[in-house]
Design a protein around this motif. Structure first.
Motif, PDB file in Angstrom:
ATOM      1  N   ARG A 144       0.842  -1.213   0.000  1.00 34.63           N
ATOM      2  CA  ARG A 144       0.000   0.000   0.000  1.00 34.63           C
ATOM      3  C   ARG A 144       0.873   1.257   0.000  1.00 34.63           C
ATOM      4  O   ARG A 144       0.630   2.209  -0.725  1.00 34.63           O
ATOM      5  CB  ARG A 144      -0.924   0.010   1.236  1.00 34.63           C
ATOM      6  CG  ARG A 144      -2.150  -0.868   1.079  1.00 34.63           C
ATOM      7  CD  ARG A 144      -3.169  -0.570   2.177  1.00 34.63           C
ATOM      8  NE  ARG A 144      -2.677  -0.823   3.518  1.00 34.63           N
ATOM      9  CZ  ARG A 144      -2.660  -2.028   4.100  1.00 34.63           C
ATOM     10  NH1 ARG A 144      -3.129  -3.076   3.452  1.00 34.63           N
ATOM     11  NH2 ARG A 144      -2.190  -2.179   5.324  1.00 34.63           N
ATOM     12  N   HIS A 145       1.927   1.239   0.846  1.00 32.97           N
ATOM     13  CA  HIS A 145       2.824   2.391   0.957  1.00 32.97           C
ATOM     14  C   HIS A 145       3.504   2.675  -0.374  1.00 32.97           C
ATOM     15  O   HIS A 145       3.526   3.816  -0.855  1.00 32.97           O
ATOM     16  CB  HIS A 145       3.869   2.117   2.047  1.00 32.97           C
ATOM     17  CG  HIS A 145       4.735   3.300   2.373  1.00 32.97           C
ATOM     18  ND1 HIS A 145       5.904   3.571   1.700  1.00 32.97           N
ATOM     19  CD2 HIS A 145       4.585   4.292   3.288  1.00 32.97           C
ATOM     20  CE1 HIS A 145       6.441   4.673   2.208  1.00 32.97           C
ATOM     21  NE2 HIS A 145       5.673   5.121   3.166  1.00 32.97           N
ATOM     22  N   GLU A 146       4.047   1.650  -0.987  1.00 34.13           N
ATOM     23  CA  GLU A 146       4.798   1.827  -2.235  1.00 34.13           C
ATOM     24  C   GLU A 146       3.891   2.187  -3.410  1.00 34.13           C
ATOM     25  O   GLU A 146       4.252   2.991  -4.261  1.00 34.13           O
ATOM     26  CB  GLU A 146       5.623   0.573  -2.532  1.00 34.13           C
ATOM     27  CG  GLU A 146       6.753   0.366  -1.525  1.00 34.13           C
ATOM     28  CD  GLU A 146       7.640   1.604  -1.415  1.00 34.13           C
ATOM     29  OE1 GLU A 146       8.478   1.810  -2.286  1.00 34.13           O
ATOM     30  OE2 GLU A 146       7.464   2.400  -0.451  1.00 34.13           O
ATOM     31  N   ILE A 283       1.071  14.178   8.226  1.00 34.16           N
ATOM     32  CA  ILE A 283       2.017  13.882   7.155  1.00 34.16           C
ATOM     33  C   ILE A 283       3.272  13.279   7.794  1.00 34.16           C
ATOM     34  O   ILE A 283       3.801  13.808   8.765  1.00 34.16           O
ATOM     35  CB  ILE A 283       2.390  15.168   6.375  1.00 34.16           C
ATOM     36  CG1 ILE A 283       1.171  15.721   5.616  1.00 34.16           C
ATOM     37  CG2 ILE A 283       3.549  14.923   5.401  1.00 34.16           C
ATOM     38  CD1 ILE A 283       0.681  14.861   4.464  1.00 34.16           C
ATOM     39  N   CYS A 284       3.700  12.144   7.256  1.00 34.21           N
ATOM     40  CA  CYS A 284       4.893  11.495   7.791  1.00 34.21           C
ATOM     41  C   CYS A 284       6.122  12.356   7.481  1.00 34.21           C
ATOM     42  O   CYS A 284       6.343  12.720   6.328  1.00 34.21           O
ATOM     43  CB  CYS A 284       5.042  10.109   7.171  1.00 34.21           C
ATOM     44  SG  CYS A 284       6.634   9.339   7.501  1.00 34.21           S
ATOM     45  N   PRO A 285       6.932  12.702   8.487  1.00 31.50           N
ATOM     46  CA  PRO A 285       8.092  13.571   8.246  1.00 31.50           C
ATOM     47  C   PRO A 285       9.184  12.886   7.418  1.00 31.50           C
ATOM     48  O   PRO A 285      10.027  13.560   6.834  1.00 31.50           O
ATOM     49  CB  PRO A 285       8.609  13.882   9.654  1.00 31.50           C
ATOM     50  CG  PRO A 285       8.059  12.820  10.525  1.00 31.50           C
ATOM     51  CD  PRO A 285       6.776  12.346   9.899  1.00 31.50           C
ATOM     52  N   THR A 286       9.160  11.558   7.342  1.00 30.54           N
ATOM     53  CA  THR A 286      10.203  10.855   6.596  1.00 30.54           C
ATOM     54  C   THR A 286       9.845  10.703   5.120  1.00 30.54           C
ATOM     55  O   THR A 286      10.630  11.027   4.239  1.00 30.54           O
ATOM     56  CB  THR A 286      10.471   9.481   7.224  1.00 30.54           C
ATOM     57  OG1 THR A 286      10.754   9.677   8.602  1.00 30.54           O
ATOM     58  CG2 THR A 286      11.636   8.771   6.560  1.00 30.54           C
ATOM     59  N   CYS A 287       8.637  10.208   4.846  1.00 32.21           N
ATOM     60  CA  CYS A 287       8.295   9.918   3.444  1.00 32.21           C
ATOM     61  C   CYS A 287       7.275  10.905   2.878  1.00 32.21           C
ATOM     62  O   CYS A 287       6.905  10.797   1.712  1.00 32.21           O
ATOM     63  CB  CYS A 287       7.775   8.489   3.311  1.00 32.21           C
ATOM     64  SG  CYS A 287       6.157   8.246   4.066  1.00 32.21           S
ATOM     65  N   SER A 288       6.785  11.813   3.695  1.00 30.45           N
ATOM     66  CA  SER A 288       5.800  12.831   3.287  1.00 30.45           C
ATOM     67  C   SER A 288       4.457  12.265   2.846  1.00 30.45           C
ATOM     68  O   SER A 288       3.690  12.946   2.168  1.00 30.45           O
ATOM     69  CB  SER A 288       6.341  13.718   2.162  1.00 30.45           C
ATOM     70  OG  SER A 288       7.595  14.201   2.490  1.00 30.45           O
ATOM     71  N   LYS A 296       6.033   9.606  12.484  1.00 30.43           N
ATOM     72  CA  LYS A 296       6.345   8.789  11.305  1.00 30.43           C
ATOM     73  C   LYS A 296       5.252   7.756  11.041  1.00 30.43           C
ATOM     74  O   LYS A 296       4.635   7.248  11.980  1.00 30.43           O
ATOM     75  CB  LYS A 296       7.678   8.082  11.529  1.00 30.43           C
ATOM     76  CG  LYS A 296       8.821   9.064  11.495  1.00 30.43           C
ATOM     77  CD  LYS A 296      10.153   8.403  11.770  1.00 30.43           C
ATOM     78  CE  LYS A 296      11.216   9.496  11.811  1.00 30.43           C
ATOM     79  NZ  LYS A 296      12.427   9.082  12.451  1.00 30.43           N
ATOM     80  N   CYS A 297       5.046   7.425   9.778  1.00 29.88           N
ATOM     81  CA  CYS A 297       4.033   6.431   9.439  1.00 29.88           C
ATOM     82  C   CYS A 297       4.534   5.037   9.831  1.00 29.88           C
ATOM     83  O   CYS A 297       5.732   4.845  10.083  1.00 29.88           O
ATOM     84  CB  CYS A 297       3.695   6.487   7.947  1.00 29.88           C
ATOM     85  SG  CYS A 297       4.958   5.811   6.864  1.00 29.88           S
ATOM     86  N   SER A 298       3.640   4.068   9.878  1.00 28.63           N
ATOM     87  CA  SER A 298       4.043   2.749  10.385  1.00 28.63           C
ATOM     88  C   SER A 298       5.071   2.085   9.460  1.00 28.63           C
ATOM     89  O   SER A 298       5.932   1.335   9.917  1.00 28.63           O
ATOM     90  CB  SER A 298       2.835   1.851  10.612  1.00 28.63           C
ATOM     91  OG  SER A 298       1.893   2.028   9.608  1.00 28.63           O
ATOM     92  N   PHE A 299       4.987   2.373   8.166  1.00 28.00           N
ATOM     93  CA  PHE A 299       5.979   1.801   7.254  1.00 28.00           C
ATOM     94  C   PHE A 299       7.372   2.336   7.585  1.00 28.00           C
ATOM     95  O   PHE A 299       8.327   1.576   7.734  1.00 28.00           O
ATOM     96  CB  PHE A 299       5.604   2.124   5.801  1.00 28.00           C
ATOM     97  CG  PHE A 299       6.609   1.616   4.796  1.00 28.00           C
ATOM     98  CD1 PHE A 299       6.579   0.292   4.380  1.00 28.00           C
ATOM     99  CD2 PHE A 299       7.591   2.455   4.277  1.00 28.00           C
ATOM    100  CE1 PHE A 299       7.511  -0.182   3.463  1.00 28.00           C
ATOM    101  CE2 PHE A 299       8.526   1.981   3.358  1.00 28.00           C
ATOM    102  CZ  PHE A 299       8.475   0.656   2.956  1.00 28.00           C
ATOM    103  N   CYS A 300       7.498   3.657   7.708  1.00 26.24           N
ATOM    104  CA  CYS A 300       8.815   4.251   7.999  1.00 26.24           C
ATOM    105  C   CYS A 300       9.341   3.805   9.361  1.00 26.24           C
ATOM    106  O   CYS A 300      10.541   3.593   9.530  1.00 26.24           O
ATOM    107  CB  CYS A 300       8.744   5.771   7.909  1.00 26.24           C
ATOM    108  SG  CYS A 300       8.542   6.337   6.209  1.00 26.24           S
ATOM    109  N   ARG A 301       8.422   3.638  10.331  1.00 24.31           N
ATOM    110  CA  ARG A 301       8.869   3.170  11.655  1.00 24.31           C
ATOM    111  C   ARG A 301       9.442   1.752  11.550  1.00 24.31           C
ATOM    112  O   ARG A 301      10.443   1.413  12.165  1.00 24.31           O
ATOM    113  CB  ARG A 301       7.717   3.220  12.655  1.00 24.31           C
ATOM    114  CG  ARG A 301       7.585   4.612  13.295  1.00 24.31           C
ATOM    115  CD  ARG A 301       6.580   4.637  14.426  1.00 24.31           C
ATOM    116  NE  ARG A 301       5.217   4.738  13.915  1.00 24.31           N
ATOM    117  CZ  ARG A 301       4.237   3.879  14.170  1.00 24.31           C
ATOM    118  NH1 ARG A 301       4.452   2.844  14.949  1.00 24.31           N
ATOM    119  NH2 ARG A 301       3.047   4.063  13.647  1.00 24.31           N
TER     120      ARG A 301
HETATM  121 ZN    ZN Z   1       6.500   7.395   6.166  1.00 27.75          ZN
END
Ligand code: ZN
Ligand code: AMP
Ligand code: FES
Ligand code: ZN
Length: 311
Positions: A144-146, A283-288, A296-301
């Protein structure tokens, strides 16, 4: 058995529709029906740019084929998950997705999890608390993230997946057994996009799985026959088997289960319940990308945790 359209020899008999068709007319019927569903559910218009998520399986490759045939601008996205299962599952599905693109002069974007994030799905699921050795939930989140990331970054209007009726009916069955209202509210052929979330559509949601198998075979599409090795023994396969037993006794039961649900919801089955769409509050600070919670979103975590453990 005779083709209902031309009286020639039928190769497909759909008891659920009381319809038999020859090869030629079946290969016309599927795209025509798809075009009808695209319009009926307001999925996308003729000028929109579509990104099709292709897994190398029959559904998503057929979807790509159908959209192309209908004249839409549709590029593909393959996500390399790094799943082997003793037979090179991901490698083979990548090969077939690429072959389809090359043979038809289509554009395929490829994201490899390991190249992009240093870890493949089985490794991430070992590390993540979500995994518990079963990678499916980690895999679903990563996909989903990608998919959303690529759709946004490359400026696509809409993201299309190959979910068929058997997939949708199995999910619906599971959510009905537990009366998971939030999930039932969200299970739609179209999920509108907003604030960095791409619109998601499922143009094949009214086709039986066996109808898509017949389409892929009659079209001569080479696809991966094997399911993901981690899906063996999954609840969704069990629900699909149960629904097939019902369908065998009562042709059309699966389709009416799904369509009557869509209809009942439209007519207010859950009236009064506020629709909790995946409202991107932060908004996730890592992937926006949009995320439900602050930070951070769960994927980035998950990726960060994996990196930390490997340092
Ligand atoms: Zn993220
Ligand atoms: P599944 O969750 O495996 O039933 O797949 C549902 C849909 O997700 C497929 O029809 C594809 O559209 C998409 N999909 C699954 N796996 C991939 C992948 N590795 N790369 C891109 N899209 C995928
Ligand atoms: Fe993702 Fe099987 S775990 S496709
Ligand atoms: Zn015919």
């Amino acid at each position: 058995m005779k083709c209902k359209t031309c009286g020639g020899k039928a190769v497909v008999n759909m008891r659920q529709h009381n319809l038999a068709l020859c090869k030629e007319h079946y290969l016309e019927w599927i795209p025509a029906q798809t075009a009808r569903f695209i319009k009926k559910y307001w999925m996308f218009g003729p000028d929109e740019k579509i990104l099709v998520a292709v897994s190398g399986g029959k559904d998503s490759l057929s979807l790509w084929d159908i959209l192309h045939k209908l004249g839409y601008t549709a590029d593909g996205l393959y996500i390399g998950l790094g799943i082997d299962g003793g037979f090179g599952y991901s490698k083979e599905s990548h090969r077939l997705a690429k072959k389809f693109a090359d043979d038809n002069g289509l554009t395929l974007h490829v994201v490899d999890m390991e190249e992009t994030y240093s870890f493949n799905i089985p490794v991430l699921s070992e590390i993540s608390a979500r995994g518990h050795g079963k990678p499916c939930s980690v895999c679903g989140m990563a996909k989903r993230h990608e998919m959303n990331r690529i759709a946004n970054q490359l400026g696509y209007d809409v993201l299309a997946t190959g979910h068929n009726l058997d997939d949708e009916a199995a999910v619906l069955f599971g959510n009905t057994l537990t009366w998971s209202k939030d999930y039932l509210l969200r299970q739609k052929p179209v999920l509108d996009g907003h604030d960095g979330l791409a619109r998601k559509v499922k143009p094949l949601c009214r086709f039986y799985e066996k109808e898509m198998t017949a389409y892929a075979m009659l079209r001569g599409i080479e696809y991966i026959y094997d399911e993901c090795p981690f899906s063996v023994g999954s609840t969704s396969i069990y629900y699909k088997e149960l629904l097939n037993q019902l369908e065998n006794e009562r042709p059309g039961a699966k389709l009416s289960f799904y369509l009557n649900f869509l209809d009942a919801r439209d007519k207010g089955l859950f009236a009064g319940d506020v629709e909790k769409e995946e409202i991107p509050l932060h908004i996730c600070p890592t992937c926006s990308q949009p995320t439900m919670y602050e930070g951070k979103c769960s994927f980035c975590r998950m990726i960060e945790k994996a990196r930390g453990l490997n340092e």
